[in-house]
Design an enzyme around this catalytic site. Structure first.
Site, PDB file in Angstrom:
ATOM      1  N   CYS A  16       0.754  -1.192  -0.051  1.00  0.00           N
ATOM      2  CA  CYS A  16       0.008   0.005  -0.033  1.00  0.00           C
ATOM      3  C   CYS A  16       0.790   1.260   0.076  1.00  0.00           C
ATOM      4  CB  CYS A  16      -0.901   0.049   1.124  1.00  0.00           C
ATOM      5  SG  CYS A  16      -2.058  -1.235   1.271  1.00  0.00           S
ATOM      6  N   HIS A  56      -3.208   7.167   3.169  1.00  0.00           N
ATOM      7  CA  HIS A  56      -2.207   6.498   3.546  1.00  0.00           C
ATOM      8  C   HIS A  56      -0.835   6.973   3.673  1.00  0.00           C
ATOM      9  CE1 HIS A  56      -1.931   2.607   5.308  1.00  0.00           C
ATOM     10  NE2 HIS A  56      -1.734   1.854   4.292  1.00  0.00           N
TER      11      HIS A  56
END
Length: 662
Positions: A52, A104
């Site tokens: 990610c 993120h």
């Protein structure tokens, strides 16, 4: 003034093959199929660091992992301020830039150039962000704290239907907030919109109707190569990965794939609302739409799950580009087989908007004629590290029936020999490692014991807190430490478990520190095992045996010796002292980790002190890290770094060692 708007849609964990338009017979993706028909589908697009955070760094800066600095998953590394981000580039050109969903980044409320971020960080409260915007929405609607009361994990493949009314599902919320954002735009300025979905990343909790759809239709079985069935001969990195995710029954696998496909189809249907909003706002004809994923998911194929591995279902991603109505630079109903990567998204979108591409960008505009010959992909910096070179040239050779052979081993064998300057740089890395280890000893020395747990300052000491103090110390020494290991008790029986939760007294705590020095790029790597409290006889014997094995290796190393012989002698030494290595199901105990590895510009280089190791040569730099791992007793490892000389070694690490701290 530029007039084209941009809608960039990003999903999480979506394999590139999982599209109806790519011939998948079980997944239902009517919206994405239609988008692909309206523009171009890049059939060979990859996430070159398929996990990610590094993937999103590449996406948002247009750079490689080497440049943005994250090849692992460094959650507390801030975005490099020397790199222009995609929203910054659009903002500098007069665009309004808005993001909705999963960003993120660190700190979590950092906007990285967006004018506004409506955030869903999946409940990550460990970094100070107590409530994100999605959680605030649930609280205001009377569902406070119920985001995860479905009881499904964010990194597992259990399945159940979504437990709240559909409008509270994160996919539905993200879509709705993005639609509102489009409607609330400043009509006098063009817009860059980033819509980032949390799904199909677990937890797998699609609305019941979508799960029922795939339970009725059925899903395909995972494909498993013969090599994947032979656990004992798998590379060590794959063993680690497989052990982390464990095994699932046939029924569990089918349910996991059904739930995952259901989450994909739900997103596909929700995208129709985004397109409908653009149409209602009379923006569709002059809005560029791009659909991507940060990486894929193995979904049980080859008995593997999730990401990080360099297989097609993990590294290959969907990439669809739909131009504005009158832009002839992008074909319609076209499949483009060039090698593409996430770092290409930023220059491609800027190019389509006729905006300058920042000099820091390393990606390529996908609407230009030039095509790269290869992609270099990488993940992790230790024994779990994997690398891949994806070559367009190789595909061409195969099609022309030209035979070629792929050589095994290091790409640059000469890199294994380190000169005096390199040895000096590695020594500096180990000085930072030693500083981090001394900080761990300092904290443990000043801690007390309460209720069988280690207590430091005004609260219990956790692995996370100890790791943070170590990494701050390394940073002061000029080293960037990531994935530092501070694992206690049974957690340390996995040599690569970072550790989590409160540390307990009278248990082994493995502290493994491997920082990269910023101004040289070279690594240090040292490990010490501590125990706060009082050890028992079994613990004393274990650590004494590991220390002797460590000393034996140091005494034997010299130029011309076989690395595999050294490793095998350690195995025999442990066995003769009563420490047997065995495997029970997915649990391995004893001596199953390598004795050491090369160190330099990578944390894991040639040569390898393992059963497959070659002959050591003068000038090589290796770690020496024998260890034993037994659930119930704990894990114990001691690691130093040496440079091989003709008649012995040169120590490149130095740190005094007091393992039992009362």
């Amino acid at each position: 003034m530029p007039k084209n708007n941009v809608l960039l849609i990003c999903v999480d964990h979506w394999p590139g093959q999982l599209l109806g338009v790519k011939g998948h017979e079980h997944i239902l993706t009517p919206t994405l199929n239609q988008l692909a028909e309206s523009g171009v589908l890049y059939t060979e697009a990859y996430s070159t660091t398929p996990t990610c955070i590094p993937a999103r760094r590449a996406l948002m800066t247009g750079t490689t992992a080497k440049t943005h600095g994250d090849r692992s998953f460094t959650e507390q590394l801030e975005m490099n301020s020397d790199l222009t981000t995609m929203p910054e580039a659009f903002s500098q050109a007069g665009y309004q830039a808005y993001a909705v969903g999963k960003l993120h980044v660190y700190p979590q409320r950092s906007r990285i150039g967006f004018d506004e971020v409506i955030l869903n960080e999946e409940g990550r409260h460990q970094f100070g962000n107590i409530t994100d915007d999605y959680e605030r929405f649930l609280r205001e609607e009377g569902y406070s704290g119920q985001e995860f009361t479905h009881a499904m994990g964010s990194n597992e493949y259990c399945v159940r239907p979504w437990h709240l009314p559909e409008r509270y599902h994160s996919t539905n919320w993200t879509t709705r907030e993005m639609c509102y954002t489009i409607q609330r735009r400043d009509p006098t300025r063009p817009s860059f919109w980033y819509c980032s979905y949390q799904a199909p990343h677990p937890p797998i909790v699609p609305p019941a109707e979508y799960l029922d759809m795939y339970r009725h239709l059925g899903v395909d079985e995972p494909f498993i190569g013969d090599w994947a069935k032979d656990y004992e001969n798998l590379p060590y990195a794959l063993k680690c990965h497989k052990n982390r995710w464990g095994s699932y029954t046939s029924a569990e696998i089918q349910e996991a794939r059904a739930g995952f496909y259901a989450q994909c189809t739900y997103i596909d249907h929700q995208i129709r609302l985004l397109i409908g909003t653009l149409r209602e706002e009379e923006l569709l004809d002059n809005t560029i739409i791009m659909f991507i994923s940060d990486h894929g998911d193995m979904l049980g194929n080859h008995n593997l799950w999730a990401k990080t591995q360099m297989y097609e279902y993990s590294a290959k991603i969907p990439m669809i580009l739909v131009p504005t109505f009158n832009d002839s630079r992008v074909l319609h109903q076209h499949k483009d087989g060039r090698l593409a990567a996430l770092r290409d998204v930023m220059p491609t979108l800027l190019d389509l908007c006729n905006l300058p591409i920042p000099k820091s960008v390393e990606g390529e505009s996908l609407i230009r004629e030039e095509k790269r010959t290869h992609l270099y992909c990488e993940h992790d910096e230790d024994e779990r590290s994997v690398r891949m070179i994806r070559m367009r040239l190789a595909l061409g050779l195969i099609k022309k029936k030209i035979k070629f052979k792929v050589s095994r081993g290091s790409l640059f064998p000469s890199r294994a020999i380190k000169n005096d300057e390199e040895a000096k740089a590695i020594r500096e890395g180990n000085a930072a490692s030693a500083a981090g280890i001394r900080m761990a000893e300092y904290i443990l020395d000043r801690s007390s014991i309460k209720n069988g747990k280690i207590y430091y300052g005004s609260r219990y000491l956790t692995s996370e807190r100890l790791r943070e103090e170590i990494e701050i110390t390394c940073l002061k020494k000029g080293g960037i430490a990531s994935h530092t290991i501070t694992a206690g008790g049974n957690q340390a029986c996995d040599p690569h478990c970072q550790g989590y939760g409160v540390l307990r007294a009278n248990e082994f705590i493995v502290v493994d520190v491997f920082p990269r020095i910023k101004h040289t790029g070279y690594y240090g790597d040292m490990t010490r095992t501590f125990l706060k409290g009082r050890s028992n006889e079994n613990q004393q014997k274990l650590i004494s045996t590991v220390k002797k094995a460590h000393r034996n290796v140091l005494d034997k190393l010299k130029g011309g010796i076989s690395a595999s012989k050294v490793h095998n002698e350690v195995k025999v030494f442990f066995k003769n002292n009563g420490y047997i290595t065995s495997k029970n199901g997915d649990i391995i105990e004893g001596y199953f980790h390598g004795t050491g590895h090369g160190l330099g510009l990578e944390i894991h280089e040639e040569p390898s002190l393992s059963s497959n190791g070659s002959t050591l040569k003068t000038g090589m730099v290796v770690t020496v890290e024998p260890g034993l791992y037994y659930p119930g007793l704990g894990g114990c490892r001691i690691e130093d770094v040496v440079r091989i000389k003709r008649d012995g070694i040169e120590m490149l690490s130095k740190c005094h060692y007091r393992w039992e701290i009362s």
